[in-house]
Write a protein that holds these residues in place. Sequence first.
Motif, mmCIF file in Angstrom:
data_model
loop_
_atom_site.group_PDB
_atom_site.id
_atom_site.type_symbol
_atom_site.label_atom_id
_atom_site.label_comp_id
_atom_site.label_asym_id
_atom_site.label_seq_id
_atom_site.Cartn_x
_atom_site.Cartn_y
_atom_site.Cartn_z
ATOM 1 N N GLY A 53 66.259 -108.813 -27.228
ATOM 2 C CA GLY A 53 66.892 -107.329 -26.837
ATOM 3 C C GLY A 53 65.670 -106.526 -26.738
ATOM 4 O O GLY A 53 65.652 -105.674 -25.954
ATOM 5 N N VAL A 54 64.756 -106.469 -27.624
ATOM 6 C CA VAL A 54 63.687 -105.337 -27.469
ATOM 7 C C VAL A 54 62.838 -105.612 -26.366
ATOM 8 O O VAL A 54 62.254 -104.609 -25.695
ATOM 9 C CB VAL A 54 62.903 -105.489 -28.699
ATOM 10 C CG1 VAL A 54 61.564 -104.615 -28.957
ATOM 11 C CG2 VAL A 54 63.494 -105.176 -30.169
ATOM 12 N N MET A 55 62.675 -107.052 -25.939
ATOM 13 C CA MET A 55 61.673 -107.266 -24.999
ATOM 14 C C MET A 55 62.429 -106.760 -23.543
ATOM 15 O O MET A 55 61.729 -106.318 -22.619
ATOM 16 C CB MET A 55 61.276 -108.619 -24.593
ATOM 17 C CG MET A 55 60.596 -109.034 -25.963
ATOM 18 S SD MET A 55 58.896 -108.124 -25.834
ATOM 19 C CE MET A 55 58.273 -108.663 -24.524
ATOM 20 N N ALA A 56 63.724 -106.723 -23.475
ATOM 21 C CA ALA A 56 64.445 -106.406 -22.486
ATOM 22 C C ALA A 56 64.712 -104.942 -22.441
ATOM 23 O O ALA A 56 64.514 -104.386 -21.019
ATOM 24 C CB ALA A 56 65.999 -107.064 -22.635
ATOM 25 N N VAL A 57 64.616 -104.303 -23.385
ATOM 26 C CA VAL A 57 64.520 -102.919 -23.409
ATOM 27 C C VAL A 57 63.399 -102.443 -22.773
ATOM 28 O O VAL A 57 63.074 -101.363 -21.890
ATOM 29 C CB VAL A 57 64.876 -102.099 -24.784
ATOM 30 C CG1 VAL A 57 64.601 -100.662 -24.670
ATOM 31 C CG2 VAL A 57 66.314 -102.403 -24.839
ATOM 32 N N CYS A 58 62.073 -102.849 -23.390
ATOM 33 C CA CYS A 58 60.740 -102.713 -22.793
ATOM 34 C C CYS A 58 60.555 -102.837 -21.410
ATOM 35 O O CYS A 58 60.176 -102.044 -20.328
ATOM 36 C CB CYS A 58 59.630 -103.662 -23.536
ATOM 37 S SG CYS A 58 59.468 -103.168 -25.148
ATOM 38 N N CYS A 59 61.533 -103.975 -20.700
ATOM 39 C CA CYS A 59 61.480 -104.260 -19.461
ATOM 40 C C CYS A 59 62.382 -102.923 -18.742
ATOM 41 O O CYS A 59 61.773 -102.586 -17.551
ATOM 42 C CB CYS A 59 62.026 -105.637 -19.038
ATOM 43 S SG CYS A 59 62.234 -105.933 -17.517
ATOM 44 N N LEU A 60 63.385 -102.759 -19.181
ATOM 45 C CA LEU A 60 64.268 -101.465 -18.735
ATOM 46 C C LEU A 60 63.407 -100.318 -18.329
ATOM 47 O O LEU A 60 63.346 -99.718 -17.324
ATOM 48 C CB LEU A 60 65.537 -101.449 -19.535
ATOM 49 C CG LEU A 60 66.389 -100.456 -18.969
ATOM 50 C CD1 LEU A 60 66.711 -100.898 -17.519
ATOM 51 C CD2 LEU A 60 67.641 -100.295 -19.930
ATOM 52 N N ILE A 61 62.462 -100.022 -19.469
ATOM 53 C CA ILE A 61 61.807 -98.864 -19.387
ATOM 54 C C ILE A 61 60.822 -98.805 -18.257
ATOM 55 O O ILE A 61 60.583 -97.993 -17.455
ATOM 56 C CB ILE A 61 61.203 -98.454 -20.806
ATOM 57 C CG1 ILE A 61 62.303 -98.182 -21.727
ATOM 58 C CG2 ILE A 61 59.999 -97.394 -20.819
ATOM 59 C CD1 ILE A 61 61.578 -97.986 -23.297
ATOM 60 N N ALA A 62 60.292 -100.127 -18.153
ATOM 61 C CA ALA A 62 59.119 -100.194 -17.065
ATOM 62 C C ALA A 62 59.852 -100.124 -15.581
ATOM 63 O O ALA A 62 59.165 -99.689 -14.671
ATOM 64 C CB ALA A 62 58.424 -101.811 -17.245
ATOM 65 N N VAL A 63 60.952 -100.849 -15.579
ATOM 66 C CA VAL A 63 61.658 -100.762 -14.382
ATOM 67 C C VAL A 63 61.950 -99.344 -13.853
ATOM 68 O O VAL A 63 61.641 -98.895 -12.579
ATOM 69 C CB VAL A 63 62.900 -101.603 -14.282
ATOM 70 C CG1 VAL A 63 63.756 -101.455 -12.789
ATOM 71 C CG2 VAL A 63 62.608 -103.143 -14.470
ATOM 72 N N VAL A 64 62.712 -98.396 -14.886
ATOM 73 C CA VAL A 64 62.925 -97.029 -14.522
ATOM 74 C C VAL A 64 61.731 -96.190 -14.105
ATOM 75 O O VAL A 64 62.134 -95.141 -13.573
ATOM 76 C CB VAL A 64 63.710 -96.470 -15.430
ATOM 77 C CG1 VAL A 64 65.214 -97.338 -15.657
ATOM 78 C CG2 VAL A 64 63.189 -96.483 -16.791
ATOM 79 N N THR A 65 60.621 -96.551 -14.774
ATOM 80 C CA THR A 65 59.495 -95.751 -14.487
ATOM 81 C C THR A 65 58.651 -96.316 -13.089
ATOM 82 O O THR A 65 57.819 -95.223 -12.865
ATOM 83 C CB THR A 65 58.576 -95.649 -15.608
ATOM 84 O OG1 THR A 65 58.072 -97.245 -15.911
ATOM 85 C CG2 THR A 65 59.271 -95.153 -16.746
#
Length: 275
Positions: free
Chosen positions: A252-264
Motif C-alpha cells: 500500500g505504501v508503494m502504491a501511494v508513492c506511485c499515486l503521488i508520482a502520477v498526479v505530479t
Amino acid sequence: GFFLSNGTFFLLEAFNDSEAMMTWGWRVPFLLSAVLVVVGLVVRVHMEETPIFRMAQERNAVVKAPVVEVFRKSWVQVLQATFLVAVTYTLFYTLATWSLAWGTKPVGQGGGGLGFTNQEYLLMLMVAVCVFALFIVLSCVYADRIGRRRVLTFSSVALVVFAVAFPYLLMGEGKRDFVAVMVFLCVGFALMGTAFGPIGAFLPELFDANVRYTGSGIGYNLAAIVGAAFVPTIATWLSANWGVQSVGLYLGVMAVCCLIAVVTCRETKDVDFTK
C-alpha cells in the motif's frame, strides 16, 4: 515470458523429485535462459532508432553526455519514473515470489503457510499470468483513449484497496482455499497489468527526445532497486514477524508513492513530440 518461466519449473517438478531439483533441476532454467540472451542480442542489434530521435539527430540536438543532462535538467522526471514503475515490481515479486513461498510453506511453519504443493501453486500462477497479459493489452488501449494518467491513477488507487483487502484471502491457514488464492492472484495480476501497460509509452514521454532513452532507462532501473531488489526478503520478514497484513501495508505504501508520482506528472497522450 512469465508463463514460460513458471511452466519450466512446473514441468521439471512434474518429472523430478525434490532431491533431483535441489541437485541439478534448478540449473535447467538458467541454462535455457542462454537462448533468450542470444534472442535479445539479435533483437537489439537490429533495432532502429525512433523517428523522433532521428529528427533530433538531424537538428543536431543530441547531447554528448545524456546522463549528466538528465540529472541536471530532468531529475524530477527521474524520481517520477522511479516510483511509477517501482510499485509494479513490488506487486510482481509479492505475487510471484513471496506468495509462492508463503503458499507452499507447511501450515504453521515459521508463522504461517497455506500448505499447497509447488506444482499446485505454479499452476495457479500460470493461469493468473494470462490475466496479467490480457490486462496489459486492455490498459494500453484505454491509455491511448482516455490518457495515461487516468489509467495509472485508477490502478494506483485500486492497488491501495487491494493492499488492504488481499491479506484476508491468505489468512485461512490449512484450508488450501484454491478459490481465495486464485482471486488474490488474478486480481493482483489484473491490477499489475493495468499499471504496467501504459508504462511503455508514459515513461519515455516524460523526457525530452535527446535524453529519452537514458532518462527512462535510469528511472526504470532505479525502480528495480527500489521496488524489487529487497521485496522478497522484506515481505518474508514482515509476514513471519507481523503477519500478512504487514505485507499489504508495504504494498500500500508503494502504491501511494506511485499515486503521488502520477498526479505530479503531466498528461502526454496528445503531446506532439516532433515539435
